[in-house]
Design an enzyme around this catalytic site. Structure first.
Site, PDB file in Angstrom:
ATOM      1  N   HIS A 181      15.817  44.066  -6.368  1.00 34.21           N
ATOM      2  CA  HIS A 181      14.994  45.226  -6.728  1.00 34.21           C
ATOM      3  C   HIS A 181      14.225  44.866  -8.000  1.00 34.21           C
ATOM      4  O   HIS A 181      14.640  45.181  -9.105  1.00 34.21           O
ATOM      5  CB  HIS A 181      15.841  46.477  -6.952  1.00 34.21           C
ATOM      6  CG  HIS A 181      15.065  47.571  -7.631  1.00 34.21           C
ATOM      7  ND1 HIS A 181      14.057  48.257  -6.995  1.00 34.21           N
ATOM      8  CD2 HIS A 181      15.097  48.049  -8.887  1.00 34.21           C
ATOM      9  CE1 HIS A 181      13.519  49.118  -7.841  1.00 34.21           C
ATOM     10  NE2 HIS A 181      14.129  49.008  -8.995  1.00 34.21           N
ATOM     11  N   ASP A 212      12.311  51.277  -2.683  1.00 38.35           N
ATOM     12  CA  ASP A 212      11.329  50.285  -2.239  1.00 38.35           C
ATOM     13  C   ASP A 212      11.092  50.415  -0.723  1.00 38.35           C
ATOM     14  O   ASP A 212       9.964  50.337  -0.242  1.00 38.35           O
ATOM     15  CB  ASP A 212      11.826  48.874  -2.584  1.00 38.35           C
ATOM     16  CG  ASP A 212      12.248  48.782  -4.041  1.00 38.35           C
ATOM     17  OD1 ASP A 212      11.411  49.043  -4.913  1.00 38.35           O
ATOM     18  OD2 ASP A 212      13.431  48.479  -4.310  1.00 38.35           O
TER      19      ASP A 212
END
Ligand code: NAX
Length: 327
Positions: free
Chosen positions: A187, A159
């Site tokens: 996440h 990410d």
């Protein structure tokens, strides 16, 4: 010659495993002066496929690869492990509720945590990649009471890298010009990619983008990138996920460069109001094999609400695994 570092990889026959193993064997995980011994863990039905990958690893004749062993028993796979990459997990399938998903993953991460507790090396460092990564890491960590909790981490580096890439494309600068991006929280789709402390060629990134772009383009693009990859490739992110796993461990072991930080999901110490013990993503610097949460960042209202929402999701997941008896 240096003693090889034992690296255990679970889900070794999967698509991330396929991309990851060659990067590890070539020296990119720990550095070009560190020989590695791979210990692959798979479920019995996938051991044959893992053997095929091991044949290819042999064929690549990597000078730093001092051996590959394959297991279907976690107790054996984690024996003497210095680094453990927990990639194999139970994916969500059609009709599966969150409780079913957590329960199925509890069946994987509980015994793996116990096996790490029983047999890993005293310097063991764990990275959980398999989803739901933060909560799977919490399950494993809880079942490894003799290992310092902070050795269990989960991956938000993909990410983080995606956020750098999106910002660099927007501003027309190289990725190397972007520093101090942060992923906060889980996440998952609730993650918060934060540019308010980021720098672009030494200048504040927030001065170069507006809040509407952040809220309507940047954050959803980063958070939903995994789905966009599936839509385009017909398969989920694999090489980029492997690359991020390499980055995560390399940074942890070898340090962050001056003037920059990384994002890692780690057990909270209560910093930034994140309940202690939750495995949540923070900005961290690394030095001498240890990470430290970057302290003292001011969080504006825009950031605070989004961090709180992602942390609330982690609290719900923790409460769910608690009521399922998984921790
Ligand atoms: P694959 O389905 O290709 O591979 C998973 C492998 O794990 C399979 O070979 C399977 O046999 C094995 N496995 C299952 N249970 C196991 C067990 N108990 N012990 C050992 N091995 C076991 O999935 P892949 O695309 O490689 O993705 C792996 C995981 O990474 C998934 O959970 C996925 O959701 C997660 N991801 C996490 C990311 C992150 O940023 N944290 C990004 C990429 C990826 O989506």
């Amino acid at each position: 010659a240096r003693t090889p570092v034992n690296v255990t990889v679970t889900g070794a026959a999967g698509q991330i495993g396929y991309a990851l193993l060659f990067r590890i064997a070539s020296g990119q995980l720990l550095g070009a002066d560190t020989p590695v011994k791979l210990r692959l863990l798979e479920i019995p039905q996938a051991v044959k496929a893992a053997e095929g990958t091991a044949m290819e690893l042999a064929d690549a004749a990597f000078p730093l690869l001092s051996g590959v062993d394959i297991f279907d028993d976690p107790v054996k796979a984690f024996e003497g492990a210095n680094v453990a990459l927990l990639v194999g997990a139970r994916p969500r399938t059609a009709g599966m509720e969150r409780g079913d998903l957590l329960e199925a993953n509890g069946g994987i991460f509980k015994p793996q945590g116990a096996a790490i507790n029983a047999g890993a090396a005293s310097d063991i460092r764990v990275l959980v990649v398999g989803n739901p990564a933060n909560t799977n890491a919490l399950i494993a960590q809880t079942h490894a009471p003799d290992v310092p909790a902070g050795r269990f981490t989960a991956m938000t580096r993909l990410d983080h890298n995606r956020a750098i890439s999106q910002l660099s494309a927007k501003l027309g600068v190289g990725v190397a010009d972007i520093k101090k991006i942060t992923i906060w929280g889980n996440h998952s789709a609730t993650q918060y990619p934060d540019v308010f402390h980021a720098e672009v060629a030494g200048k504040p990134a927030a001065d170069q983008v507006d809040e509407a772009w952040l809220a309507d383009e940047f954050i959803p693009t980063v958070a939903k990138r995994g789905a966009a990859i599936i839509a385009a490739r017909g398969a989920s992110s694999a090489a980029s996920a492997a690359s991020a796993a390499i980055d995560h461990v390399h940074t942890w072991v070898n340090g962050t460069p001056d003037g920059d930080w990384a994002s890692m999901a780690i057990p909270s110490d209560g910093s930034y109001g994140v309940p202690a013990g939750l495995i949540s993503s923070f900005p961290v610097t690394c030095k001498d094999g240890e990470y430290t949460i970057v302290q003292g960042l001011e969080l504006n209202e825009f950031s605070r609400t989004r961090i709180d929402a992602s942390v609330a999701e982690l609290v719900e997941e923790r409460d769910a695994i608690r009521s399922l008896g998984l921790i």
